[in-house]
Design an enzyme around this catalytic site. Sequence first.
Site, PDB file in Angstrom:
ATOM      1  N   LEU A 155      -1.082  -5.409  -2.155  1.00  0.00           N
ATOM      2  CA  LEU A 155      -0.793  -6.269  -2.988  1.00  0.00           C
ATOM      3  C   LEU A 155      -0.390  -5.635  -4.360  1.00  0.00           C
ATOM      4  CD1 LEU A 155      -3.826  -8.765  -3.393  1.00  0.00           C
ATOM      5  CD2 LEU A 155      -1.753  -9.009  -1.968  1.00  0.00           C
ATOM      6  N   LYS A 156       1.023  -6.029  -4.809  1.00  0.00           N
ATOM      7  CA  LYS A 156       1.403  -5.538  -6.135  1.00  0.00           C
ATOM      8  C   LYS A 156       0.399  -6.135  -7.250  1.00  0.00           C
ATOM      9  CE  LYS A 156       4.807  -2.990  -4.855  1.00  0.00           C
ATOM     10  NZ  LYS A 156       4.891  -1.607  -5.146  1.00  0.00           N
ATOM     11  N   ASP A 181      -1.033  -1.912  -5.296  1.00  0.00           N
ATOM     12  CA  ASP A 181      -0.449  -0.982  -6.094  1.00  0.00           C
ATOM     13  C   ASP A 181      -0.083  -1.353  -7.496  1.00  0.00           C
ATOM     14  OD1 ASP A 181       1.630   0.702  -6.428  1.00  0.00           O
ATOM     15  OD2 ASP A 181       2.759   0.083  -5.073  1.00  0.00           O
ATOM     16  N   ASN A 183       1.986   0.418  -9.567  1.00  0.00           N
ATOM     17  CA  ASN A 183       3.170   1.099 -10.233  1.00  0.00           C
ATOM     18  C   ASN A 183       3.030   1.609 -11.633  1.00  0.00           C
ATOM     19  OD1 ASN A 183       4.177  -1.177  -8.054  1.00  0.00           O
ATOM     20  ND2 ASN A 183       5.300   0.823  -7.871  1.00  0.00           N
ATOM     21  N   GLU A 208      -3.338   2.128  -5.862  1.00  0.00           N
ATOM     22  CA  GLU A 208      -2.301   3.143  -5.844  1.00  0.00           C
ATOM     23  C   GLU A 208      -1.539   2.874  -7.276  1.00  0.00           C
ATOM     24  OE1 GLU A 208       0.163   2.206  -2.663  1.00  0.00           O
ATOM     25  OE2 GLU A 208       2.042   2.880  -3.734  1.00  0.00           O
ATOM     26  N   ASP A 233       1.558   7.506  -5.708  1.00  0.00           N
ATOM     27  CA  ASP A 233       2.947   7.206  -4.881  1.00  0.00           C
ATOM     28  C   ASP A 233       4.028   7.903  -5.752  1.00  0.00           C
ATOM     29  OD1 ASP A 233       5.002   6.265  -4.112  1.00  0.00           O
ATOM     30  OD2 ASP A 233       4.500   3.925  -4.312  1.00  0.00           O
ATOM     31  N   LYS A 257       7.171   9.217   0.300  1.00  0.00           N
ATOM     32  CA  LYS A 257       8.543   8.517   0.348  1.00  0.00           C
ATOM     33  C   LYS A 257       9.383   9.898   0.777  1.00  0.00           C
ATOM     34  CE  LYS A 257       7.302   4.457  -2.014  1.00  0.00           C
ATOM     35  NZ  LYS A 257       7.564   3.563  -3.238  1.00  0.00           N
TER      36      LYS A 257
HETATM   37 MG    MG Z   1       3.794   2.242  -4.882  1.00  0.00          MG
END
Ligand code: MG
Length: 363
Positions: A155-156, A181, A183, A208, A233, A257
């Site tokens: 889930l953001k 997450d 960000n 995250e 991340d 990534k």
């Molecule tokens: Mg992320």
Amino acid sequence: MGTSAGTHATRPVAYVHLVTEEGGGWGEVAALPRGTAVDPPLTEVWAELEQWAIPRLFEATAARSGVLPPAAQVAALFGTSERAAAARHAGAALEMAVLDAELRLAGRCLAERLGASATEVPTGALVGVPPDHSAASVLTQVDQALAAGATRIRLKIEPGWDEAPVAAVRRAYPDLALQVDANGAYAAVDDPADALAALDPYGLACLEQPLRPADLPGHAALAERLSTPIALDESLTTRRRLVDAIRYAACRVACLKPARLGGLLAAREAQDLCRAEGIPAFVGGFFETGLARSANLALAALPGFSLAGDLAPPASYLDGDPCGYPALSERTRTIAVPTDPGVGPPPLGTPPAERRRHPTPGH
Ligand code: MG
């Protein structure tokens, strides 16, 4: 897709097509139209490819009497540039094209080349911040992702939109592998640990990137105060950063990534390191088309990627995928790791090896 950094409504994509005397290969540029603190926008990677990276590959080819450098040496041509982030993304696309050409010529699949042994992998799905900020919208998205076969939901979240969606999803799915997450959005909060401690009771697999990418000490301090494991991340841009993050105890779960790290082979190395350090890792995505996402399937088959990655079919977030992608098995809730020669399906069904004569790069 809504994140704390905004919404992606369109997804222009650039491919690199490498043509050699023996055949050729394709690479996909991962960069999105808008950059982040650590990822350049597509236009910047495009300029990097045009002005520097493609000429650099041609130079390296010319220096080898017209023979392309092996894929294993491609990343080293780009990773040390001062314009490092765009150079790594550009290098990743070129490495993919060289790898694809090598594999097609040899009749080998990427998973075999990487040394991956799993033949199928589970998929995770992203659920963005809904424009209406309603728990009902999040639940609808989670329902859809699970129905489509996802086994893990990310889930953001952002300040003010964290405990409510997590509580709603947890109530509906008590046993779901759920992670969040941010960000980096909690860098703007006075006391991030206080704000994020509210998530501790929900049994999240990880939290995250709550803070800025460079803030490894801040993440280490949060890890001390929260019971939810901290995942990184955006902080993980190079192997060096991964080593530092693990050493500072700032990273208990890693989202890797390939494009950001400089390519598929660098991502393989990073998962080796995570595995050696006992850090569970998953393959993160940039809303790729079927070519790069198929490559990520092969990568995710490596043993260090012990958590389900961002491997949902491109059709779940793109109106059209010019490449194609394997179907998810409803019975096993996994996707078969591709075994066709090459990195992944080329765009628009281009024949796998164009065997027409063409000047070798560098001449
Ligand atoms: Mg992320």
